[in-house]
Design a protein around this motif. Structure first.
Motif, short mmCIF file in Angstrom:
data_model
loop_
_atom_site.label_atom_id
_atom_site.label_comp_id
_atom_site.label_asym_id
_atom_site.label_seq_id
_atom_site.Cartn_x
_atom_site.Cartn_y
_atom_site.Cartn_z
N THR A 48 5.57 -4.33 7.01
CA THR A 48 6.66 -3.38 7.19
C THR A 48 6.20 -1.99 6.74
N ILE A 49 6.34 -1.02 7.62
CA ILE A 49 6.02 0.36 7.27
C ILE A 49 7.30 1.09 6.93
N SER A 50 7.24 1.92 5.92
CA SER A 50 8.39 2.73 5.53
C SER A 50 7.88 4.06 4.99
N ARG A 51 8.81 5.00 4.85
CA ARG A 51 8.42 6.30 4.32
C ARG A 51 9.53 6.86 3.45
N ASP A 52 9.13 7.64 2.48
CA ASP A 52 10.07 8.34 1.60
C ASP A 52 9.72 9.82 1.70
N ASN A 53 10.47 10.56 2.47
CA ASN A 53 10.14 11.96 2.68
C ASN A 53 10.29 12.79 1.41
N LEU A 70 0.84 -1.19 0.00
CA LEU A 70 0.00 0.00 0.00
C LEU A 70 0.87 1.24 0.00
N SER A 71 0.38 2.28 -0.66
CA SER A 71 1.06 3.57 -0.68
C SER A 71 0.09 4.65 -0.23
N CYS A 72 0.64 5.68 0.36
CA CYS A 72 -0.16 6.84 0.77
C CYS A 72 0.65 8.08 0.45
N VAL A 73 0.13 8.87 -0.48
CA VAL A 73 0.80 10.10 -0.87
C VAL A 73 0.14 11.26 -0.14
N ALA A 74 0.94 12.07 0.52
CA ALA A 74 0.43 13.19 1.31
C ALA A 74 0.73 14.52 0.64
N SER A 75 -0.16 15.46 0.82
CA SER A 75 0.07 16.83 0.35
C SER A 75 -0.57 17.79 1.34
N GLY A 76 -0.05 19.04 1.32
CA GLY A 76 -0.62 20.06 2.18
C GLY A 76 -0.13 20.04 3.61
N LEU A 77 0.92 19.27 3.89
CA LEU A 77 1.50 19.23 5.23
C LEU A 77 3.01 19.07 5.12
N THR A 78 3.68 19.36 6.23
CA THR A 78 5.13 19.16 6.27
C THR A 78 5.38 17.69 6.56
N PHE A 79 5.53 16.93 5.50
CA PHE A 79 5.53 15.48 5.61
C PHE A 79 6.66 14.97 6.50
N VAL A 134 4.17 7.31 2.38
CA VAL A 134 4.38 6.24 3.35
C VAL A 134 3.84 4.96 2.74
N TYR A 135 4.53 3.87 3.03
CA TYR A 135 4.20 2.57 2.45
C TYR A 135 3.86 1.56 3.54
N LEU A 136 3.12 0.55 3.15
CA LEU A 136 2.88 -0.58 4.02
C LEU A 136 3.04 -1.84 3.18
N THR A 170 7.99 15.93 9.10
CA THR A 170 7.80 16.01 10.55
C THR A 170 6.48 15.39 11.00
N ALA A 171 5.75 14.82 10.08
CA ALA A 171 4.46 14.22 10.43
C ALA A 171 4.63 12.79 10.90
N THR A 172 3.83 12.41 11.85
CA THR A 172 3.72 11.01 12.24
C THR A 172 2.71 10.35 11.31
N MET A 173 3.13 9.28 10.64
CA MET A 173 2.29 8.63 9.64
C MET A 173 1.94 7.22 10.11
N ALA A 174 0.69 6.87 9.97
CA ALA A 174 0.24 5.57 10.48
C ALA A 174 -0.72 4.92 9.50
N TRP A 175 -0.88 3.63 9.69
CA TRP A 175 -1.90 2.86 8.98
C TRP A 175 -2.84 2.25 10.02
N PHE A 176 -4.12 2.37 9.73
CA PHE A 176 -5.16 1.71 10.50
C PHE A 176 -5.99 0.88 9.52
N ARG A 177 -6.80 0.01 10.08
CA ARG A 177 -7.70 -0.76 9.23
C ARG A 177 -9.02 -0.97 9.94
N GLN A 178 -10.04 -1.20 9.13
CA GLN A 178 -11.36 -1.49 9.67
C GLN A 178 -11.98 -2.61 8.88
#
Length: 127
Positions: free
Chosen positions: A69-74, A20-29, A79-81, A31-39
Motif C-alpha cells: 500500500t502506497i500512501s503520502r502525508d503532504n 518504507l518511508s521517503c522524505v522529500a525536500s527541495g520540491l513542492t511535494f 511517501v510511504y510503502l 503537487t509531485a507524483t511520487m513512486a516506488w521502484f525496485r531493482q
C-alpha cells in the motif's frame, strides 16, 4: 536541490511486513507524483507503486497488488510503502522517485518520467 531520503528497509522473514518511508525536500511535494521502484540483483528497475497528485491516481504493479500500500502525508513531505506478506521475490533495493506534472498512468509506470531519485534502501526477505 531536491533530496529524497528513503528509510525502513531491512531483513524480514517470508510473510513478514516492512514500511518504507521517503522524505522529500527541495520540491513542492503536494503537487509531485511520487513512486516506488525496485531493482533486484541482476535485474532491471521494476515499477512498484505510484501516488499521483490525488488519491485517484494510485497504481500498483500486479506483482504487489493486494500486498503493498502506497500512501503520502503532504504535511510531512513523506511517501510511504507498506509491504505485507513479503516473499523472497520482493528482495531488492527499493527507490523513491519524484516527478512533476500530471501524466497519465502508463507514463507514471515508466522510470524515465521521474526527475529525482533517492539513494535506495535494501529489503531482504529470507528465512
Amino acid at each position: 536541490q531536491v533530496q529524497l531520503v528513503e528509510s525502513g528497509g531491512g531483513l524480514v522473514q517470508p510473510g513478514g511486513s516492512l514500511r518504507l518511508s521517503c522524505v522529500a525536500s527541495g520540491l513542492t511535494f503536494s503537487t509531485a507524483t511520487m513512486a516506488w521502484f525496485r531493482q533486484a540483483p541482476g535485474k532491471e528497475y521494476e515499477f512498484v507503486a505510484v501516488f499521483g497528485r490525488s488519491s485517484t491516481r494510485i497504481s500498483y504493479a500486479n506483482s504487489v497488488k493486494g500486498r503493498f500500500t502506497i500512501s503520502r502525508d503532504n504535511a510531512k513531505n513523506t511517501v510511504y510503502l507498506q509491504m505485507n506478506s513479503l516473499n523472497v521475490e520482493d528482495t531488492a533495493v527499493y527507490y523513491c522517485a519524484a516527478g512533476g506534472g500530471s501524466p497519465i498512468l502508463s507514463t507514471m509506470w515508466n522510470r524515465n518520467y521521474y526527475d529525482h531519485w533517492g539513494q535506495g534502501t535494501q529489503v531482504t526477505v529470507s528465512s
